[in-house]
Design a protein around this motif. Sequence first.
Motif, PDB file in Angstrom:
ATOM      1  N   GLY B  62       0.650  -1.577   0.124  1.00  0.00           N
ATOM      2  CA  GLY B  62      -0.472   0.171   0.037  1.00  0.00           C
ATOM      3  C   GLY B  62       1.010   1.436  -0.299  1.00  0.00           C
ATOM      4  O   GLY B  62       0.187   2.799  -0.183  1.00  0.00           O
ATOM      5  N   THR B  66       4.017  -0.460  -6.365  1.00  0.00           N
ATOM      6  CA  THR B  66       3.217  -0.817  -8.363  1.00  0.00           C
ATOM      7  C   THR B  66       2.738   1.057  -8.962  1.00  0.00           C
ATOM      8  O   THR B  66       2.641   1.069 -10.143  1.00  0.00           O
ATOM      9  N   GLY B  80      -5.502   2.700 -12.085  1.00  0.00           N
ATOM     10  CA  GLY B  80      -5.481   2.618 -10.440  1.00  0.00           C
ATOM     11  C   GLY B  80      -5.078   1.192  -9.889  1.00  0.00           C
ATOM     12  O   GLY B  80      -4.648   0.310 -11.536  1.00  0.00           O
ATOM     13  N   THR B  81      -4.480   1.151  -8.403  1.00  0.00           N
ATOM     14  CA  THR B  81      -3.539  -0.966  -9.014  1.00  0.00           C
ATOM     15  C   THR B  81      -4.707  -1.040  -7.677  1.00  0.00           C
ATOM     16  O   THR B  81      -5.470  -0.324  -6.832  1.00  0.00           O
ATOM     17  N   VAL B  82      -4.185  -2.435  -7.553  1.00  0.00           N
ATOM     18  CA  VAL B  82      -4.519  -3.320  -6.119  1.00  0.00           C
ATOM     19  C   VAL B  82      -3.612  -4.384  -5.915  1.00  0.00           C
ATOM     20  O   VAL B  82      -2.791  -3.681  -6.538  1.00  0.00           O
ATOM     21  N   THR B  83      -4.040  -3.958  -4.711  1.00  0.00           N
ATOM     22  CA  THR B  83      -2.579  -5.111  -3.888  1.00  0.00           C
ATOM     23  C   THR B  83      -2.065  -6.074  -4.928  1.00  0.00           C
ATOM     24  O   THR B  83      -2.903  -6.951  -5.627  1.00  0.00           O
ATOM     25  N   SER B  84      -0.811  -6.007  -4.713  1.00  0.00           N
ATOM     26  CA  SER B  84      -0.191  -7.201  -5.904  1.00  0.00           C
ATOM     27  C   SER B  84       0.397  -8.389  -5.483  1.00  0.00           C
ATOM     28  O   SER B  84       0.226  -8.524  -3.878  1.00  0.00           O
TER      29      SER B  84
END
Lengths: 581, 256
Positions: B62, B66, B80-84
């Motif tokens: 967080g 990324t 946007g991104t989410v938890t990798s």
Amino acid sequence: MLEELLIFTRGGLILWSSCRALGAAALKGSPIDALIRSCLLEERSGDASFSQDNYALKWTFHNDLGLVFVAVYQKILHLLYVDDLLAAVRREFAQIYDPKRTAYDQDFTDIFRQLHLEAEARAEEMKKSKQALSSRPLPPAASHKTDPKASGDSRPNAAKKKKKGKDDSDDADYTAKEALPNGNGTFKAQDRVLVLPKQGKENGGPNDNGAFDVSKLQRLRKNDRKNNTGAADNGAKKLTTKPSETKKKGKQDRVWDDKPSNKKLDFTDPADERGDEVTDHMAVNQGESMMDKDDNLSSDSEEDEQEVEDGPPKKKGWFSSMFQSIAGNNVLDKSDLQPALKALKDRLMTKNVAEEIAEKLCESVAASLEGKKLGSFTRISSTVQTAMEEALLRILTPRRSIDILRDVNAAKERGRPYVIVFVGVNGVGKSTNLAKVAYWLLQHNLSVTLAACDTFRSGAVEQLRTHARRLQIPIFEKGYEKDPAVVAREAIQEASRNKSDVVLVDTAGRMQKLADLSAVPTARLIDGILLTKFDTIDDKVGAALSMVYISGAPVMFVGCGQSYTDLKKLNVKSIVKTLLK
Amino acid sequence: MDEWIRQAEVWVGQAESWIRQQPPEQIYIAAAVIALTILVFIAASCLKSSKSNTIVLSGLSGSGKTTLFHQLRDGSSHQGTVTSMEENNDTFVLNSEKERNGKVRPVHIVDVPGHARLKPKLDEVLPKAAGLVFVVDAQDFLSSMQDAAEYLYDTLTKASVVKKKVPVLIFCNKTDKVTAHSKEFIKKQLEKEINKLRESRNAISSADISDEVKLGVPGEAFKFSQCQNKVTVAEGACLTGNVSAVEKFIREYVKA
């Protein structure tokens, strides 16, 4: 209504979001992140769905391209077409996907809208055909269905598959009345079966999970304070709410081995306080068995037959499969994975891993490997083995820091003693290991107090007193037959008065209520695991895995002997190696 | 089988007599050419690999790794991104340098997931790293301070990092937000936390110690300047594209 459909890469970049593309409202909170952290990374990707707040999430993977597709919808709506839609989306998106591209809005939005409509239409049709079918249940059902306690459960009502699965005993009555004219023998069987879930739920019958109440722990984890053992009891539930059979579900049935006992066990996991979720899950799994028994459901059995024809997997010749494995274009199929996974599962079970855990792990590994292209010169078994090794390593790696000393120091700064409560079943070695932990803490120059809250077992207080004398630390005791919660609370107060750093609380093996013991209002879950008697099990280390998987708590200590110094940390790599030997 | 062996012997005999027939200089020349070619290959591969061009992005889950990765590569953070769940691994020319004329050396950047369960992935990439960027969430710093310090401590005490003197940049991300802390504050807090960690870890009996190198000077409070590898602190914001500090760091250690 579907709230959101998200497509993202395994590396974390969002490729397409239906909310953004269609201009709908964004989700509250971040359920996707919660899904990843508490489900997919916990090796539970074999589960059917995940719920958070009032959202329910379903997902699917495209393992070859490294993509994840997640659908989010309101939990109270039971949308049937989600699995269907996810599969269709996966198929279409894989065709237009390009690793270099990151914007798919123009292309994919229209495709998605179309797929969504198609899926909804299919679901509507299914519903209508089911309504036509199941408007034939029988009189015996009527009397059971008017049971007032049944309000918690309208799911078993196969006939009215409404989108809003609200509790409707009216529905039940309606169906029953319609049923009267058809006195069909086979349906009687179906109906009697329909009734069971309610009884099961009400009675909160025998829990067939053994001593350790797995589902209870999971529900606690979901912050469910109700002591509802009803949902945990799935042994009695041999039913389906509906002989549901979408093509997708049929496919599911074809693939899995027909192991009724396994399916039963499947129910114990994502156990939910809302019976709805659980019954939905059961319906999916049991659809096929009802189908097989009832020959009268003509249209449905036709569909199933179709599936069965496609059923027997194409047997590739030995030479062509060898060739493919060398050339490296072999796409992994569920049927290919099954034998390798079964072998691994048996190996895990010989190492004392609980059967359900091994099963779930295998499902999770299968979900992550399905559809992947094998590299050249690799065999299926080695790929599966590597994937399993990674999964085990992930599970056993602690999610948060297990540095107890740091936590103690932090508590010291706040001026309160750090309390460790030892709980466990009879005879597991709590008192002995409590002494070992005390010894270890003493070695680090922390002042320790013991609290003897085992007021039930004769000799427990004396045992602790002896340890205290040997270690020369104060012990707080109130004798036997006292309320352990009170003793604990007073011990903590005494310890803070004496400026003691750590308080170790010993409890009785019998199930004394955890809630009473905690001096803090919030219910606490398991923070850490102490494995005992590790020296006696040779290489049967599976218990470590089972415990960690179920509770999600890291293993902090390992007890391996009878003397004070026999306390170690868990060496994750060596455990994984031993498990897969 | 015997037939084949006999056949092989005959061939070997023939080859020998053929070689004997050649004038000796030619053979020497042929051997020399082969040896030279091999030498050239070895030299080329040695030279190429001596300067690795890998930069590793690490940090808590967080913190924005990324997003940073995509800013460096594409100049935007897309949707946007989410938890990798897996690492992001790519070799590319930094987006800001795409317009530069002349030869620009591509950089290999690895974005390692920050989730605790995926920590072993970091160990795999560290040995090849020419530089490490540790991303810290400046906005949400206080609640994650202890975890960030522990992660940083674990990284700084790895043998592969210390022996190779891998330079570390502590990048304070999300400074575009109003409640973000300053980089000086973050630096001081991290030093304090690591100091505490140092003491509690060193108190453990030798059998338990998992870090391979001792940090700092015993008896003194810990400061980043005491590390054998260079540690610098910078700030920026990935979402708005303010990542010049990271690019400077990369260019410093991955020569064009």
